[in-house]
Design an enzyme around this catalytic site. Structure first.
Site, PDB file in Angstrom:
ATOM      1  N   HIS A 123       0.839  -1.214   0.000  1.00  0.00           N
ATOM      2  CA  HIS A 123       0.000   0.000   0.000  1.00  0.00           C
ATOM      3  C   HIS A 123       0.868   1.256   0.000  1.00  0.00           C
ATOM      4  O   HIS A 123       0.688   2.155  -0.837  1.00  0.00           O
ATOM      5  CB  HIS A 123      -0.898  -0.037   1.242  1.00  0.00           C
ATOM      6  CG  HIS A 123      -1.767   1.165   1.428  1.00  0.00           C
ATOM      7  ND1 HIS A 123      -3.142   1.090   1.428  1.00  0.00           N
ATOM      8  CD2 HIS A 123      -1.467   2.478   1.655  1.00  0.00           C
ATOM      9  CE1 HIS A 123      -3.652   2.304   1.624  1.00  0.00           C
ATOM     10  NE2 HIS A 123      -2.644   3.161   1.778  1.00  0.00           N
ATOM     11  N   GLU A 124       1.822   1.312   0.909  1.00  0.00           N
ATOM     12  CA  GLU A 124       2.656   2.514   1.010  1.00  0.00           C
ATOM     13  C   GLU A 124       3.579   2.660  -0.196  1.00  0.00           C
ATOM     14  O   GLU A 124       3.895   3.785  -0.618  1.00  0.00           O
ATOM     15  CB  GLU A 124       3.469   2.484   2.305  1.00  0.00           C
ATOM     16  CG  GLU A 124       2.643   2.353   3.585  1.00  0.00           C
ATOM     17  CD  GLU A 124       1.559   3.409   3.741  1.00  0.00           C
ATOM     18  OE1 GLU A 124       1.650   4.474   3.102  1.00  0.00           O
ATOM     19  OE2 GLU A 124       0.604   3.163   4.502  1.00  0.00           O
ATOM     20  N   HIS A 127       1.775   4.458  -2.905  1.00  0.00           N
ATOM     21  CA  HIS A 127       1.861   5.912  -2.674  1.00  0.00           C
ATOM     22  C   HIS A 127       3.215   6.445  -3.136  1.00  0.00           C
ATOM     23  O   HIS A 127       3.293   7.509  -3.765  1.00  0.00           O
ATOM     24  CB  HIS A 127       1.674   6.228  -1.187  1.00  0.00           C
ATOM     25  CG  HIS A 127       0.278   6.106  -0.688  1.00  0.00           C
ATOM     26  ND1 HIS A 127      -0.821   6.520  -1.406  1.00  0.00           N
ATOM     27  CD2 HIS A 127      -0.210   5.627   0.501  1.00  0.00           C
ATOM     28  CE1 HIS A 127      -1.921   6.307  -0.701  1.00  0.00           C
ATOM     29  NE2 HIS A 127      -1.581   5.763   0.451  1.00  0.00           N
TER      30      HIS A 127
END
Length: 221
Positions: A123-124, A127
């Site tokens: 997820h990160e 980003h």
């Protein structure tokens, strides 16, 4: 006069005393016996940090999703080193976070197993990929919403088993509902967001284009 020390203590060699002291510290850290509350907290944080670092190294070496993202970040001109991913203390509401200057924080003590870490780290990294490729303005709610939609959709956060653990069950469009709910929650926490209605509006405005954008994956992981 006889010594007041016990025979076992009196006959210990320096190496035996060192071994005993290590055993005593290990036992104390496991049980909390003989430690002050501050020492107990430090022991717990130390264990959490070591576990987090160990799992992080394994993810960066062996996780298909994480290694895929690392490869594509490097191809995009933004290589990620282990030092760019830090294990640290966070508040109880999150398991990880991304800082636009190129750092990811994994929240030691808030990651419950390796699968949870894999989803959090992927997820990160989404980003980070968006920041690298598209120069996201994180105070722009539409930009933030788009990256949150992509990260929640591609990172594994909305897999069926994860949703069941959270207490959410939907017969149809479970994945989409999860992605939308979690994206709104994240955008709502943006300091530039005045209220939940603004977060929902930002997510709705970019939903179609951002949910269908699976780069660098060919499809939803």
């Amino acid at each position: 006069m006889a010594s007041s020390a016990s025979p076992a203590q009196g006959s210990q060699t320096p190496s035996e005393k060192g071994l005993y002291e290590r055993w005593r510290r290990t036992f104390s850290s496991m049980t909390g016996a003989g430690l002050t509350p501050e020492e107990q907290e430090a022991e717990v944080e130390g264990r959490n940090h070591r576990t987090c670092e160990q799992w992080k190294a394994q993810m960066m070496e062996y996780s298909p999703a994480v290694t895929f993202m690392l490869k594509h970040l490097e191809l995009s001109g933004c290589p990620v080193k282990p030092s760019n991913i830090e294990c640290g203390r966070c508040d109880w509401t999150r398991s990880g976070g991304f800082m636009p200057e190129g750092k990811i924080v994994l929240c030691q003590g808030r990651i419950f197993n390796k699968s949870h870490m894999e989803h959090t780290l992927t997820h990160e990294l989404v980003h980070m990929y968006d920041q690298c490729k598209f120069k996201v303005d994180w105070l722009n709610l539409r930009h933030h919403a788009c990256s949150e939609i992509r990260a929640n959709s591609l990172g594994g956060d909305c897999k069926w088993a994860r949703e069941i653990q959270r207490g959410f069950l939907s017969i149809s469009k479970q994945h989409q509902e999860c992605v939308r709910r979690r994206a709104v929650l994240s955008v709502k926490g943006n300091p530039a967001c005045p209220d939940e209605a603004a977060a929902e509006r930002a997510v709705n405005e970019v939903w179609e284009s951002c949910f269908s954008d699976t780069r660098p994956f060919d499809e939803i992981y």
